[in-house]
Design an enzyme around this catalytic site. Structure first.
Site, short mmCIF file in Angstrom:
data_model
loop_
_atom_site.label_atom_id
_atom_site.label_comp_id
_atom_site.label_asym_id
_atom_site.label_seq_id
_atom_site.Cartn_x
_atom_site.Cartn_y
_atom_site.Cartn_z
CG HIS A 22 3.34 0.75 -5.72
ND1 HIS A 22 3.57 1.64 -4.70
CD2 HIS A 22 3.86 -0.43 -5.30
CE1 HIS A 22 4.18 1.03 -3.70
NE2 HIS A 22 4.38 -0.22 -4.04
NE ARG A 39 10.45 1.02 5.35
CZ ARG A 39 10.30 -0.26 4.99
NH1 ARG A 39 10.59 -0.63 3.77
NH2 ARG A 39 9.84 -1.16 5.85
N GLY A 49 0.81 -1.21 0.00
CA GLY A 49 0.00 0.00 0.00
C GLY A 49 0.84 1.26 0.00
#
Ligand code: PAF
Length: 293
Positions: A40, A190, A34
């Site tokens: 992504h 992150r 997620g």
């Protein structure tokens, strides 16, 4: 416009996957934790080109975090994730709960030998046991024909390939190039942890890899000399600490000393409390020439 369907249980996922397969659709899986970003999005687009239905799994997997790591604080924003899946053409999100994935009495973990001995496997003991386990469980639930992983996590991609091969899983593993910000920083969930100061300094990570690549391309054959130069580059920055900087075999991730014509330069660097990783493959001979030999 159709919205994205969210599936929460293994049983429902099996039912939907079986139906898609019965209807003759090729299923693509993008496994994620997620907090989706441009990397992504690129994986969703790429797998959409070779499959008929794209399933994006969203599950922050506790089994791959060490006791002192950031499982609790890992960024989460499910609504934003759904919007991105929708925008990129994904049709299904598989988002099981922790209890669904690891119910009481759960006792089975996958241990991959050798590949996790270095790099992130060495600095995060048990990490790849958790990754291998969850990815095998996602494959079992989603029944994909193809699954895609980013090259930024090169060792993870290698471990997943090994699992698929060794367990004779009928799934093709695609590895996609790293997507970078304009200043070179590899996209990662992150990155949002970084303070503005650390974000500015984080460009160092790709800079260090480029420093290594330049040395290799100029003919340096000693890994130790390349790694020393990369470490020197980090030591010029403050508030930054090296976890590892390595030159490894691009297939089995074992450190090399004499550099051949293909090497993976990999680095994990801490910016304040947060650790970022990146890598590049350096080839000193075009692939066509290597394959002729
Ligand atoms: O790369 C990730 O986001 C995770 O390690 C993965 C592959 C989704 C397994 O939890």
């Amino acid at each position: 416009m159709e919205s994205v369907r969210v599936i929460r249980t293994v049983q429902d996922m099996h039912r939907v996957a079986d139906r898609m397969r019965r209807d003759g659709f090729r299923i693509g899986l993008v496994p994620t934790m997620g907090y989706l970003h441009g990397g992504h999005a690129s994986l969703i687009r790429q797998i959409g080109r070779v499959t008929d239905r794209t399933v994006v799994s969203v599950f922050v997997n506790p089994a791959q975090f060490g006791p002192d790591e950031d499982f609790e604080t890992y960024p989460r924003d499910f609504e934003r994730d759904l919007a991105m899946v929708h925008a990129e053409g994904g049709s299904l999100v598989y988002a099981p709960s922790k209890a669904e994935m690891y119910p009481d009495g759960y006792a089975t973990y996958l241990e991959v030998e050798r590949l996790p001995d270095h790099l992130c496997g060495a600095s995060r003991p048990g990490h790849f046991r958790g990754v291998a386990t969850v990815v095998a469980k996602l494959f079992a639930a989603v029944k994909p024909h193809v699954a895609i992983f980013g090259r930024k996590d090169a060792q993870q991609a290698g471990v997943v390939r090994r699992v698929a091969t060794d367990l004779n899983l009928d799934v093709e593993i695609m590895i996609a190039p790293t997507v970078r910000e304009v200043d070179g920083l590899a996209k990662s969930s992150r990155n949002r942890y970084l303070t503005p100061g650390h974000r500015r300094r984080a460009t160092l990570l790709y800079g260090v890899l480029q420093e290594g690549r330049d040395r290799v391309l100029k003919g340096e054959k000693r890994a130790s000399a390349v790694i020393d130069a990369m470490n020197r580059r980090v030591s010029r920055s403050t508030g930054v600490a090296v976890d590892y900087i390595s030159a490894v075999d691009a297939e089995d991730f074992r450190p090399v000393e004499a550099l051949g014509d293909r090497v993976l330069l990999a680095a994990a660097v801490r910016f304040g409390k947060f650790r970022l990783i990146d890598n590049i493959v350096v080839e000193t001979e075009p692939r066509a020439v290597r394959e002729l030999r």
